[in-house]
Design a protein around this motif. Sequence first.
Motif, mmCIF file in Angstrom:
data_model
loop_
_atom_site.group_PDB
_atom_site.id
_atom_site.type_symbol
_atom_site.label_atom_id
_atom_site.label_comp_id
_atom_site.label_asym_id
_atom_site.label_seq_id
_atom_site.Cartn_x
_atom_site.Cartn_y
_atom_site.Cartn_z
ATOM 1 N N SER A 23 0.837 -1.525 -0.091
ATOM 2 C CA SER A 23 -0.148 0.310 -0.147
ATOM 3 C C SER A 23 1.027 1.143 0.366
ATOM 4 N N ILE A 24 0.029 2.175 -0.513
ATOM 5 C CA ILE A 24 1.513 4.095 -0.366
ATOM 6 C C ILE A 24 0.724 4.200 0.637
ATOM 7 N N ASP A 25 0.502 3.724 1.219
ATOM 8 C CA ASP A 25 -0.151 4.777 2.622
ATOM 9 C C ASP A 25 0.745 4.240 4.077
ATOM 10 N N GLN A 26 2.444 3.240 3.661
ATOM 11 C CA GLN A 26 3.557 3.480 4.238
ATOM 12 C C GLN A 26 4.146 4.605 3.979
ATOM 13 N N ILE A 27 4.104 5.062 3.027
ATOM 14 C CA ILE A 27 4.219 6.069 2.300
ATOM 15 C C ILE A 27 4.072 7.193 2.686
ATOM 16 N N TYR A 28 3.148 7.918 3.081
ATOM 17 C CA TYR A 28 1.757 8.692 3.542
ATOM 18 C C TYR A 28 2.267 8.488 5.212
ATOM 19 N N PRO A 36 5.885 18.019 8.380
ATOM 20 C CA PRO A 36 5.984 18.975 9.453
ATOM 21 C C PRO A 36 7.120 20.545 9.449
ATOM 22 N N PHE A 37 8.460 19.560 8.912
ATOM 23 C CA PHE A 37 9.642 19.890 9.193
ATOM 24 C C PHE A 37 9.961 20.961 7.812
ATOM 25 N N ASP A 38 9.088 20.879 6.652
ATOM 26 C CA ASP A 38 8.847 21.912 5.167
ATOM 27 C C ASP A 38 9.991 21.426 4.682
ATOM 28 N N PRO A 39 9.990 20.553 4.179
ATOM 29 C CA PRO A 39 11.168 19.769 3.077
ATOM 30 C C PRO A 39 11.043 20.596 1.749
ATOM 31 N N ALA A 40 12.464 20.501 1.266
ATOM 32 C CA ALA A 40 12.481 21.940 -0.041
ATOM 33 C C ALA A 40 11.636 20.725 -0.956
ATOM 34 N N PHE A 41 11.876 19.595 -1.006
ATOM 35 C CA PHE A 41 11.711 18.726 -2.440
ATOM 36 C C PHE A 41 11.483 17.458 -1.423
ATOM 37 N N ILE A 42 10.893 16.190 -2.342
ATOM 38 C CA ILE A 42 10.885 14.988 -1.855
ATOM 39 C C ILE A 42 11.203 14.032 -2.920
ATOM 40 N N GLY A 73 3.723 7.310 -10.334
ATOM 41 C CA GLY A 73 2.374 7.223 -10.319
ATOM 42 C C GLY A 73 2.199 7.625 -8.782
ATOM 43 N N LEU A 74 3.608 7.508 -7.851
ATOM 44 C CA LEU A 74 3.741 7.314 -6.492
ATOM 45 C C LEU A 74 4.018 9.708 -6.216
ATOM 46 N N VAL A 75 4.800 9.833 -7.515
ATOM 47 C CA VAL A 75 5.125 11.739 -7.850
ATOM 48 C C VAL A 75 3.960 11.642 -7.706
ATOM 49 N N ALA A 76 3.281 11.645 -8.434
ATOM 50 C CA ALA A 76 1.543 12.504 -8.972
ATOM 51 C C ALA A 76 0.930 11.981 -7.670
ATOM 52 N N ALA A 77 0.711 10.994 -6.928
ATOM 53 C CA ALA A 77 0.230 11.340 -5.908
ATOM 54 C C ALA A 77 0.195 11.598 -4.821
ATOM 55 N N ILE A 78 1.840 11.872 -4.184
ATOM 56 C CA ILE A 78 2.147 12.735 -3.134
ATOM 57 C C ILE A 78 2.131 14.320 -3.664
ATOM 58 N N LYS A 79 2.646 14.317 -5.287
ATOM 59 C CA LYS A 79 2.390 16.185 -5.976
ATOM 60 C C LYS A 79 0.614 15.879 -6.047
ATOM 61 N N MET A 80 -0.143 15.261 -5.341
ATOM 62 C CA MET A 80 -1.994 16.277 -5.537
ATOM 63 C C MET A 80 -1.811 16.256 -4.108
ATOM 64 N N LYS A 81 -1.910 15.299 -3.276
ATOM 65 C CA LYS A 81 -1.795 14.932 -2.275
ATOM 66 C C LYS A 81 -1.554 16.274 -0.897
ATOM 67 N N TYR A 82 -0.167 16.770 -1.224
ATOM 68 C CA TYR A 82 0.289 17.892 -0.488
ATOM 69 C C TYR A 82 1.195 19.062 -1.094
ATOM 70 N N ASN A 83 1.089 18.647 -2.098
ATOM 71 C CA ASN A 83 1.086 20.155 -2.975
ATOM 72 C C ASN A 83 2.581 20.611 -2.621
ATOM 73 N N VAL A 84 3.449 19.714 -3.010
ATOM 74 C CA VAL A 84 5.104 19.629 -2.361
ATOM 75 C C VAL A 84 5.638 19.255 -4.151
ATOM 76 N N ASN A 85 7.250 20.185 -3.278
ATOM 77 C CA ASN A 85 8.161 19.614 -4.800
ATOM 78 C C ASN A 85 8.282 18.195 -4.373
ATOM 79 N N VAL A 86 7.777 17.639 -5.869
ATOM 80 C CA VAL A 86 8.183 16.168 -6.298
ATOM 81 C C VAL A 86 9.625 15.834 -7.118
ATOM 82 N N VAL A 87 10.892 14.874 -6.576
ATOM 83 C CA VAL A 87 11.392 14.737 -7.984
ATOM 84 C C VAL A 87 11.452 12.972 -8.058
#
Length: 308
Positions: A23-28, A36-42, A73-87
Motif C-alpha cells: 500500500s501507498i499508505d506506508q509512504i504517507y 511538518p519540517f517543510d522539506p524543499a523537495f521529496i 504514480g507515486l510522484v503524482a500521488a504525492i504532488k496532488m495530496k501534499y502540493n509539494v515539490n517532488v523529484v
Amino acid sequence: MKISQIDKFFVSIEIVPPLRGHSIDQIYKVLDKILPFDPAFISVTKHPPEIEYYEIDGHILKLPKTKRPGTIGLVAAIKMKYNVNVVPHITCAGNSKFELEETLIDLDFLEIDNIFVVRGDKSKNVVKKDWQYDYAYQLVEQISNMNAGKYLYQNAKKTNFCIGVAGYPEKHFESPNILEDIKCLKKKIDSGAKFVITQMFFDENKYISFVKKLREQNINVPVIPGLKPITKFKSALKLPGKFYIDIPEKLLKQLSEAKTEKEEFLVGVKYMLRMIENLVDFGIPGIHFFTMSKTDAIVEILRNIQGC
C-alpha cells in the motif's frame, strides 16, 4: 521550484516506492512525520526491472519484474495530496531512449520541475533494452535537448526540467580513482545537469575534499550532501558492502559500545548532528536525507537543526 535556484539552506528527503502489491499508505505515514519540517523537495527512487524465473503450466518462463514499481504514480500521488515539490529518479537501466522520452512527456504534463538522473544497476539480472543508454550523461543530454525543443523524432514543445545527478565523495566503486570519477561527473554537468546529490558518507572531510576538487575542475553547481544516520551497529557493518562506503572507526566503536538500542540510537543521532554542524560551517546548500522508510532518527535530527 528549480532546485538549482533555491537560495536558502534547506532539507529534503528521499523515499523508495513500496514493494510490489503493498500500500501507498506506508509512504504517507513517512511523509506525515517529515512534512511538518517543510522539506524543499521529496525525491522518489526508480528501480529497473530484473529477470526472474517462473514455472507456469509446466514451462519455465524468464520474465521481467520490477520489485518496487510505481515511481511516476507515486510522484503524482504525492504532488496532488501534499502540493509539494517532488523529484522523480529516472534510470538508464531498463529503459530505451524512446520509453524515456514518453516518461519525460508524462512528467512534463504533471508539471514536474526537477528530475534526478542515474545510470542504474548494471548487474546481469537487470533487463537490458535495445536503444538503452550506457551512461547517465547520455540521458542528461536527451533531457537537455527536450528542454531546447529537440525530441527524438521531431522538434516540439520545450520542456523545462532542472536536471540533477549523483556524485560520490568516496568515488563510484567502478572508477579507478576519485579524479577519473570527477571527470565522469563533469561530463554530466557539461551535458546539462544543474545540481548534484551525493552518495551517503560518514566523514564530512570527504565531502569537503570532494567539493574542493569539483571547484578546481570548474564544477560550480550546488552539491547537496546525501546523509543517512546509522543507529544500529549491525547496519554499520552491512552498509559498506551494499553502498561501497567507509564507516569511520570512531562511529563504529561508539555503536559497538552502546549497551541498549536507545544508546545506539543516540550515538547515531549525535554523530550525525556533529557532522551536519561541520558541514553547515563549510557552507552546504542544504541536506538530503535518505529515509529508506525509517524516520525516527531523521525527525530527531530535524528537531535539532531547525535553526540552521
